[in-house]
Design an enzyme around this catalytic site. Structure first.
Site, PDB file in Angstrom:
ATOM      1  N   THR A  40       0.896  -1.151   0.000  1.00 51.30           N
ATOM      2  CA  THR A  40       0.000   0.000   0.000  1.00 51.30           C
ATOM      3  C   THR A  40       0.935   1.201   0.000  1.00 51.30           C
ATOM      4  OG1 THR A  40      -1.430  -1.199   1.538  1.00 51.30           O
ATOM      5  CG2 THR A  40      -1.881   1.115   1.320  1.00 51.30           C
ATOM      6  N   THR A  74      -1.216   0.135   6.469  1.00 59.24           N
ATOM      7  CA  THR A  74      -0.760  -0.803   5.458  1.00 59.24           C
ATOM      8  C   THR A  74      -0.788  -2.182   6.088  1.00 59.24           C
ATOM      9  OG1 THR A  74       1.058  -1.422   3.998  1.00 59.24           O
ATOM     10  CG2 THR A  74       1.670  -0.366   6.073  1.00 59.24           C
ATOM     11  N   GLY A  75      -0.829  -3.205   5.252  1.00 58.71           N
ATOM     12  CA  GLY A  75      -0.865  -4.561   5.788  1.00 58.71           C
ATOM     13  C   GLY A  75      -2.012  -5.327   5.176  1.00 58.71           C
ATOM     14  N   ILE A  76      -2.363  -6.390   5.791  1.00 60.80           N
ATOM     15  CA  ILE A  76      -3.440  -7.221   5.266  1.00 60.80           C
ATOM     16  C   ILE A  76      -4.773  -6.544   5.569  1.00 60.80           C
ATOM     17  CG2 ILE A  76      -4.562  -9.465   5.469  1.00 60.80           C
ATOM     18  CD1 ILE A  76      -1.728 -10.614   5.853  1.00 60.80           C
ATOM     19  N   ARG A 115     -13.112  -8.301  -4.196  1.00 63.53           N
ATOM     20  CA  ARG A 115     -12.597  -8.110  -2.828  1.00 63.53           C
ATOM     21  C   ARG A 115     -12.347  -6.608  -2.602  1.00 63.53           C
ATOM     22  NH1 ARG A 115      -7.364  -6.273  -0.573  1.00 63.53           N
ATOM     23  NH2 ARG A 115      -7.355  -7.048   1.552  1.00 63.53           N
ATOM     24  N   VAL A 116     -12.714  -6.099  -1.445  1.00 61.47           N
ATOM     25  CA  VAL A 116     -12.584  -4.667  -1.160  1.00 61.47           C
ATOM     26  C   VAL A 116     -11.469  -4.443  -0.145  1.00 61.47           C
ATOM     27  CG1 VAL A 116     -13.758  -2.632  -0.242  1.00 61.47           C
ATOM     28  CG2 VAL A 116     -14.992  -4.223  -1.722  1.00 61.47           C
ATOM     29  N   ASP A 136      -9.029  -2.346   2.581  1.00 62.34           N
ATOM     30  CA  ASP A 136      -9.191  -1.402   3.705  1.00 62.34           C
ATOM     31  C   ASP A 136      -8.805   0.030   3.318  1.00 62.34           C
ATOM     32  OD1 ASP A 136      -6.386  -2.583   3.649  1.00 62.34           O
ATOM     33  OD2 ASP A 136      -6.130  -0.814   4.891  1.00 62.34           O
TER      34      ASP A 136
HETATM   35  N1  GLY Z   1      -3.893  -3.000   2.751  1.00 66.68           N
HETATM   36  C1  GLY Z   1      -4.116  -3.232   1.399  1.00 66.68           C
HETATM   37  C2  GLY Z   1      -5.029  -4.321   1.119  1.00 66.68           C
HETATM   38  O1  GLY Z   1      -5.096  -5.301   1.845  1.00 66.68           O
HETATM   39  O2  GLY Z   1      -5.719  -4.258   0.153  1.00 66.68           O
END
Ligand code: GLY
Length: 319
Positions: free
Chosen positions: A181, A230-232, A209-210, A212
């Protein structure tokens, strides 16, 4: 600077990951981040407002193919690029963004346009319509490295659940699937805050898929504090991380305490993420539950970064 002006502050990130591997890995990323920090900080010094500085910073990070946003975005499971971006102005406390937009160079520009719109968050079809209305040139953000990465994954039957966070041939490779990100947080000389975040997503995800990044979970600001994550994405959404940190500051905690508590909770919940933040007093903070956060900041007196920061450390700060 006149007596009523405050010292501008700036922090940017290019994602988070498990490690920066290979010869010159950290140096290459540092160079990119510092170049952008210097350019955007000089705009703030020249009197740019936080929102404009954030948009410029996001454009520069989106245009840097090494990061997973704009040019260099990862491909989704069907081989297409769909990007998301959001902008939040702390002064007006107004959020705008686009979700899963394609064929545009700078998704952050759409978020900027939408700041003035009655409908402020658009998904794929709506974003495409907006691009058409704006007569925006068609742009393909695909890079060879990202294509090769997808082809390799296709051959491996998509055994990874995400793409690498940094794209850099033989030099800067994050060893595990990434959390790519980009994000920018700024405090301008009038004391106003803004934040922007942009992403190509996780990579190899299913259609629709959306992320964050275009939600207040990943990008949030008030007049008191501003945060980009940033991250999952799923982990960031589950923690509602950006809004959580900002609300804690509004409730009276210091920025560093808000970051510390929120990151500790995220770590306890085994989340995989990072965040950068600035408050209205000019404090800068960052945090991560993964090993590496690719961030750099400008305090007005010094430029610093988090690239060599301890793998075990949870939060850090500057002012
Ligand atoms: N943080 C970016 C995503 O998971 O899409």
């Amino acid at each position: 600077m006149s007596v009523n002006q405050v010292q501008p502050k700036l922090i940017i990130h290019g994602g988070a990951g498990s490690s920066l591997k290979g010869k010159g890995g950290a140096d290459a990323v540092r160079q990119s981040l510092y170049k952008i920090i210097e350019e955007v900080y000089s705009l703030l010094l020249a009197g740019a407002n936080a929102r404009d500085a954030v948009v410029r910073g996001c454009q520069l990070l989106e245009d840097e193919p090494r990061f997973n946003a704009g040019t260099g975005s990862v491909l989704q499971s069907d081989g297409q690029i769909r990007m998301s971006a959001a902008l939040m102005d702390g002064k007006s406390q107004r959020f705008s963004g686009v979700i899963n937009v394609s064929r545009v160079q700078n998704p952050i520009n759409l978020a900027k346009t939408l700041q003035e719109s009655a409908d402020r968050v658009l998904s794929d079809y709506g974003s495409a319509e907006l691009l058409r209305e704006l007569n925006a040139p068609v742009y393909n953000p695909l890079t060879d490295l990202r294509l090769q990465e997808w082809i390799q994954e296709r051959q491996d039957n998509f055994s990874k659940t995400m793409a690498g966070v940094v794209a850099e041939k033989d030099v800067t490779i994050v060893s595990e699937p990434g959390r790519g990100t980009i994000g920018v947080v700024a405090l301008d000389s009038q004391g106003c805050l803004a934040v922007g975040t942009s992403t190509g997503g996780k990579g190899f995800e299913r259609i629709g898929r959306v992320s964050d990044s275009a939600m207040p979970a990943g990008n949030y600001a008030t007049s008191k504090a501003a945060v980009s994550c940033t991250g999952i994405g799923e982990d960031i959404i589950d923690e509602c991380l950006a809004a959580r940190i900002v609300v804690r500051v509004s409730d009276g905690l210091s920025l560093s305490e808000s970051m510390q508590r929120s990151l500790q909770e995220a770590k306890d919940n085994q989340r995989d993420l990072g965040a950068i933040a600035i408050d209205a007093m000019g404090a800068i903070a960052w945090g991560k539950t993964c090993e590496v956060l690719l961030a750099a900041y400008h305090t007005g007196e010094q430029v610093g970064d988090t690239l060599d920061w301890s793998e075990e450390a949870l939060t850090g700060s500057a002012s």
